[in-house]
Structures are given as structure tokens and as C-alpha cells.
Motif scaffolding. Sequence first.
Motif, PDB file in Angstrom:
ATOM      1  N   VAL A 112       0.836  -1.199   0.000  1.00 48.47           N
ATOM      2  CA  VAL A 112       0.000   0.000   0.000  1.00 48.47           C
ATOM      3  C   VAL A 112       0.874   1.252   0.000  1.00 48.47           C
ATOM      4  O   VAL A 112       0.616   2.212  -0.739  1.00 48.47           O
ATOM      5  N   PHE A 113       1.929   1.249   0.816  1.00 47.01           N
ATOM      6  CA  PHE A 113       2.840   2.399   0.852  1.00 47.01           C
ATOM      7  C   PHE A 113       3.624   2.526  -0.453  1.00 47.01           C
ATOM      8  O   PHE A 113       3.913   3.635  -0.906  1.00 47.01           O
ATOM      9  N   PHE A 114       3.979   1.393  -1.048  1.00 50.20           N
ATOM     10  CA  PHE A 114       4.710   1.428  -2.312  1.00 50.20           C
ATOM     11  C   PHE A 114       3.864   2.008  -3.444  1.00 50.20           C
ATOM     12  O   PHE A 114       4.411   2.456  -4.458  1.00 50.20           O
ATOM     13  N   ALA A 115       2.551   2.005  -3.293  1.00 49.47           N
ATOM     14  CA  ALA A 115       1.674   2.499  -4.350  1.00 49.47           C
ATOM     15  C   ALA A 115       1.767   4.014  -4.521  1.00 49.47           C
ATOM     16  O   ALA A 115       1.404   4.550  -5.573  1.00 49.47           O
ATOM     17  N   PHE A 116       2.253   4.717  -3.487  1.00 45.48           N
ATOM     18  CA  PHE A 116       2.349   6.169  -3.538  1.00 45.48           C
ATOM     19  C   PHE A 116       3.756   6.590  -3.969  1.00 45.48           C
ATOM     20  O   PHE A 116       4.747   6.012  -3.523  1.00 45.48           O
ATOM     21  N   PRO A 117       3.869   7.608  -4.819  1.00 45.41           N
ATOM     22  CA  PRO A 117       5.196   8.178  -5.108  1.00 45.41           C
ATOM     23  C   PRO A 117       5.848   8.714  -3.837  1.00 45.41           C
ATOM     24  O   PRO A 117       5.139   9.169  -2.919  1.00 45.41           O
ATOM     25  N   VAL A 118       7.168   8.650  -3.784  1.00 44.13           N
ATOM     26  CA  VAL A 118       7.897   9.006  -2.559  1.00 44.13           C
ATOM     27  C   VAL A 118       7.573  10.419  -2.095  1.00 44.13           C
ATOM     28  O   VAL A 118       7.172  10.649  -0.947  1.00 44.13           O
ATOM     29  N   MET A 119       7.727  11.395  -2.983  1.00 42.18           N
ATOM     30  CA  MET A 119       7.520  12.786  -2.585  1.00 42.18           C
ATOM     31  C   MET A 119       6.057  13.064  -2.263  1.00 42.18           C
ATOM     32  O   MET A 119       5.747  13.819  -1.334  1.00 42.18           O
ATOM     33  N   LEU A 120       5.142  12.451  -3.007  1.00 43.57           N
ATOM     34  CA  LEU A 120       3.729  12.680  -2.744  1.00 43.57           C
ATOM     35  C   LEU A 120       3.340  12.162  -1.368  1.00 43.57           C
ATOM     36  O   LEU A 120       2.600  12.827  -0.616  1.00 43.57           O
ATOM     37  N   LEU A 121       3.832  10.981  -1.004  1.00 43.88           N
ATOM     38  CA  LEU A 121       3.538  10.428   0.321  1.00 43.88           C
ATOM     39  C   LEU A 121       4.163  11.282   1.412  1.00 43.88           C
ATOM     40  O   LEU A 121       3.526  11.551   2.447  1.00 43.88           O
ATOM     41  N   ALA A 122       5.404  11.730   1.209  1.00 47.74           N
ATOM     42  CA  ALA A 122       6.061  12.574   2.213  1.00 47.74           C
ATOM     43  C   ALA A 122       5.324  13.895   2.393  1.00 47.74           C
ATOM     44  O   ALA A 122       5.118  14.362   3.519  1.00 47.74           O
ATOM     45  N   ILE A 123       4.903  14.506   1.299  1.00 46.37           N
ATOM     46  CA  ILE A 123       4.165  15.772   1.389  1.00 46.37           C
ATOM     47  C   ILE A 123       2.825  15.564   2.093  1.00 46.37           C
ATOM     48  O   ILE A 123       2.387  16.393   2.896  1.00 46.37           O
ATOM     49  N   GLY A 124       2.168  14.434   1.810  1.00 45.45           N
ATOM     50  CA  GLY A 124       0.901  14.149   2.470  1.00 45.45           C
ATOM     51  C   GLY A 124       1.052  13.993   3.972  1.00 45.45           C
ATOM     52  O   GLY A 124       0.226  14.503   4.751  1.00 45.45           O
ATOM     53  N   VAL A 125       2.112  13.311   4.410  1.00 42.77           N
ATOM     54  CA  VAL A 125       2.341  13.133   5.850  1.00 42.77           C
ATOM     55  C   VAL A 125       2.628  14.476   6.514  1.00 42.77           C
ATOM     56  O   VAL A 125       2.085  14.787   7.592  1.00 42.77           O
ATOM     57  N   VAL A 126       3.465  15.291   5.883  1.00 44.43           N
ATOM     58  CA  VAL A 126       3.787  16.608   6.457  1.00 44.43           C
ATOM     59  C   VAL A 126       2.555  17.499   6.486  1.00 44.43           C
ATOM     60  O   VAL A 126       2.350  18.276   7.431  1.00 44.43           O
ATOM     61  N   ALA A 127       1.707  17.384   5.458  1.00 44.52           N
ATOM     62  CA  ALA A 127       0.489  18.194   5.431  1.00 44.52           C
ATOM     63  C   ALA A 127      -0.440  17.852   6.589  1.00 44.52           C
ATOM     64  O   ALA A 127      -1.136  18.721   7.128  1.00 44.52           O
ATOM     65  N   VAL A 128      -0.449  16.593   7.001  1.00 49.30           N
ATOM     66  CA  VAL A 128      -1.296  16.170   8.118  1.00 49.30           C
ATOM     67  C   VAL A 128      -0.696  16.577   9.454  1.00 49.30           C
ATOM     68  O   VAL A 128      -1.396  17.073  10.353  1.00 49.30           O
ATOM     69  N   LEU A 129       0.621  16.400   9.608  1.00 52.21           N
ATOM     70  CA  LEU A 129       1.276  16.629  10.898  1.00 52.21           C
ATOM     71  C   LEU A 129       1.752  18.062  11.090  1.00 52.21           C
ATOM     72  O   LEU A 129       2.057  18.466  12.220  1.00 52.21           O
ATOM     73  N   GLY A 130       1.881  18.817  10.001  1.00 48.89           N
ATOM     74  CA  GLY A 130       2.364  20.192  10.116  1.00 48.89           C
ATOM     75  C   GLY A 130       3.820  20.300   9.706  1.00 48.89           C
ATOM     76  O   GLY A 130       4.613  19.388   9.968  1.00 48.89           O
ATOM     77  N   PRO A 131       4.212  21.413   9.084  1.00 47.52           N
ATOM     78  CA  PRO A 131       5.581  21.572   8.586  1.00 47.52           C
ATOM     79  C   PRO A 131       6.583  21.932   9.680  1.00 47.52           C
ATOM     80  O   PRO A 131       6.504  23.005  10.266  1.00 47.52           O
ATOM     81  N   ARG A 132       7.494  21.026   9.964  1.00 47.98           N
ATOM     82  CA  ARG A 132       8.636  21.286  10.846  1.00 47.98           C
ATOM     83  C   ARG A 132       9.617  20.128  10.660  1.00 47.98           C
ATOM     84  O   ARG A 132       9.316  19.146   9.985  1.00 47.98           O
ATOM     85  N   SER A 133      10.791  20.239  11.268  1.00 46.13           N
ATOM     86  CA  SER A 133      11.838  19.248  11.039  1.00 46.13           C
ATOM     87  C   SER A 133      11.436  17.864  11.544  1.00 46.13           C
ATOM     88  O   SER A 133      11.737  16.841  10.916  1.00 46.13           O
ATOM     89  N   ALA A 201      19.542   9.296  -0.499  1.00 45.39           N
ATOM     90  CA  ALA A 201      18.230   9.686  -1.022  1.00 45.39           C
ATOM     91  C   ALA A 201      17.468  10.540  -0.014  1.00 45.39           C
ATOM     92  O   ALA A 201      16.747  11.477  -0.389  1.00 45.39           O
ATOM     93  N   ALA A 202      17.612  10.228   1.287  1.00 43.43           N
ATOM     94  CA  ALA A 202      16.911  10.997   2.317  1.00 43.43           C
ATOM     95  C   ALA A 202      17.403  12.441   2.369  1.00 43.43           C
ATOM     96  O   ALA A 202      16.618  13.360   2.660  1.00 43.43           O
ATOM     97  N   ILE A 203      18.687  12.654   2.094  1.00 44.52           N
ATOM     98  CA  ILE A 203      19.218  14.018   2.036  1.00 44.52           C
ATOM     99  C   ILE A 203      18.463  14.825   0.983  1.00 44.52           C
ATOM    100  O   ILE A 203      18.073  15.979   1.201  1.00 44.52           O
ATOM    101  N   LEU A 204      18.234  14.206  -0.176  1.00 45.00           N
ATOM    102  CA  LEU A 204      17.538  14.903  -1.260  1.00 45.00           C
ATOM    103  C   LEU A 204      16.066  15.124  -0.923  1.00 45.00           C
ATOM    104  O   LEU A 204      15.500  16.180  -1.248  1.00 45.00           O
ATOM    105  N   VAL A 205      15.422  14.141  -0.289  1.00 44.75           N
ATOM    106  CA  VAL A 205      14.016  14.303   0.089  1.00 44.75           C
ATOM    107  C   VAL A 205      13.870  15.405   1.139  1.00 44.75           C
ATOM    108  O   VAL A 205      12.962  16.252   1.053  1.00 44.75           O
ATOM    109  N   GLU A 206      14.767  15.413   2.130  1.00 39.89           N
ATOM    110  CA  GLU A 206      14.716  16.458   3.160  1.00 39.89           C
ATOM    111  C   GLU A 206      14.938  17.832   2.544  1.00 39.89           C
ATOM    112  O   GLU A 206      14.237  18.798   2.898  1.00 39.89           O
ATOM    113  N   ALA A 207      15.896  17.933   1.627  1.00 31.57           N
ATOM    114  CA  ALA A 207      16.148  19.210   0.966  1.00 31.57           C
ATOM    115  C   ALA A 207      14.945  19.638   0.133  1.00 31.57           C
ATOM    116  O   ALA A 207      14.602  20.824   0.083  1.00 31.57           O
ATOM    117  N   SER A 208      14.282  18.674  -0.500  1.00 26.94           N
ATOM    118  CA  SER A 208      13.099  18.990  -1.303  1.00 26.94           C
ATOM    119  C   SER A 208      11.957  19.490  -0.430  1.00 26.94           C
ATOM    120  O   SER A 208      11.265  20.467  -0.773  1.00 26.94           O
TER     121      SER A 208
END
Length: 274
Positions: A112-133, A201-208
Amino acid sequence: MEALRRNKLLAFAVVFIAAQVLVAVFADWIAPYDPVAQDVIARMKGPSVAHWLGTDQFGRDILSRVIHGWRSSLAVSVSSVGAALVVGGALGLVAAYYRGWTDRIVMRAMDVFFAFPVMLLAIGVVAVLGPRSFTAAVAIAIVYTPIFARLLRGPALVVCESDYVTGARAVGASDARIILMHVLPNLASVVLVQTSLLLSAAILVEASLSFLGLGVQPPTPSLGLMLSEGRNFLMLSPWSAIFSGLAILLLSFGLNLLGDALRDTLDPRLRGRA
């Protein structure tokens, strides 16, 4: 140590990454200025004796912000990949050891998690929890958990069928002891290689995420945030964008190089070529 002497590429990668980690750890002592201190008179200046990498639009020293940005990027990436390794690795080992319905349920949940693109899933989680480190780290951990689960499940299936695991079961060893003492140590090489590659890869996702304003929040220095702020002043003063992008490149390149060198060293089929 013997592997470092035999493989010059691995030795270089270890030294290269260790130097960057030391810079991040001792950022408070290495940085020449306070990374959030503003000097309006000296804003958007080029590299000079006073400011080696120049200043940004608020007069903040770029070198100091890059050094502290290294710390922020490494802290988020290491914590997120470490959490993904613990949770995803545990799920993969449990699925491989018990098999049956446990395997099916765990791996279908990971699919189920693999079905989502990496950045889209990460943005969705941050959108729910709020933007911070912290939420950026949680988002990256959730994204990479199924990768570790699937990665460890495959070789763990082979190890669980080995004679020494069967012998451990015969003498009455507990399931937890078998998994921790007999199965997991035989997967160390796979874990080391994949962890170093996913850190890159996580460095690039965090920077994005920080670039989009969903990660580390200002005025805390972050490489992705510096790149986002600097892009608005590329024609007037490109130094913030250039040097923050270069720092991201060095981190990602070093971790990728370390992963490739570890794979060449630990894989018997590639050991001769290294």
C-alpha cells in the motif's frame, strides 16, 4: 581496517563522509558567525575575507548557515532512516520468520505504501502533521519503512531455512533469540549498503521538503531552505543558492560513494573488481 587498506575507494568515502559529519557535529565551534545573526549593511555581498562565501539577503553569513544546514540535513536524514530501518527491518524479519498469514498481511500493507510516489507520500504526511523538522523526519521514515521491510524479507527467507537456524529451534531457542542472534547478523552487509544509499536519497528528500517550505522552518538554517530563498536573488547574489546546492551535492555524492564502495567490498562477486 583491513578492508579500508585494500579498498582505496572505501577509505576515501569513509574519510569524506567522516569529515562532513565532524563539520556538522562541531558546527557551533567551526562556524565563524551566528547563522541567524543579521547585518543589513553587509547583505548580498560576494565572497570576501570577512565572509568567505558571502552573505544572503538579510546579511547572514552563508558559510555559517551552510555548516549549520549540514547539521540539520544530517540530523533529519539519519533519524528518519534509522527509524525506518528499525521498524521496516523488524517487519521484514517477522514476515520472513513466521511466514503464512503474517507474511501476507505485512507485505500487503507495505505494498500500500509502495503504491504512492515518494515525494507525494512525504508531502501528504507533512500536510497532516504540520511543517517542521520532526514531521519531515517522520515523513521520510514512513516513506522508507516498506523499502527496508521488502529488502530484508528476501534474504531473511533464505537464512531462516539454513541448518543453524533449524538447529537453534531444535535446542529450544526462543524466536526472538533466533531472529536477533542468528538471522539478523547474516544480513549486516545488506543493511549497511542499503542504509548508506537511502541516507543519500533521504538528504535529497529532506532538501526537497525544506525547499517547498515543509521541512525545517526559518530562521533555522537548512540547505533546502537556503536554496529556496536564494533562487529569488540569483541575478543579484547567487552565492546562497550556489553554495547550499553544492553542500547538498557533496552530502549525497559522499553517501552514494560509500554505498557503492561497501557493496563492492561486501559482495563476494564484486570483491575482485574493487
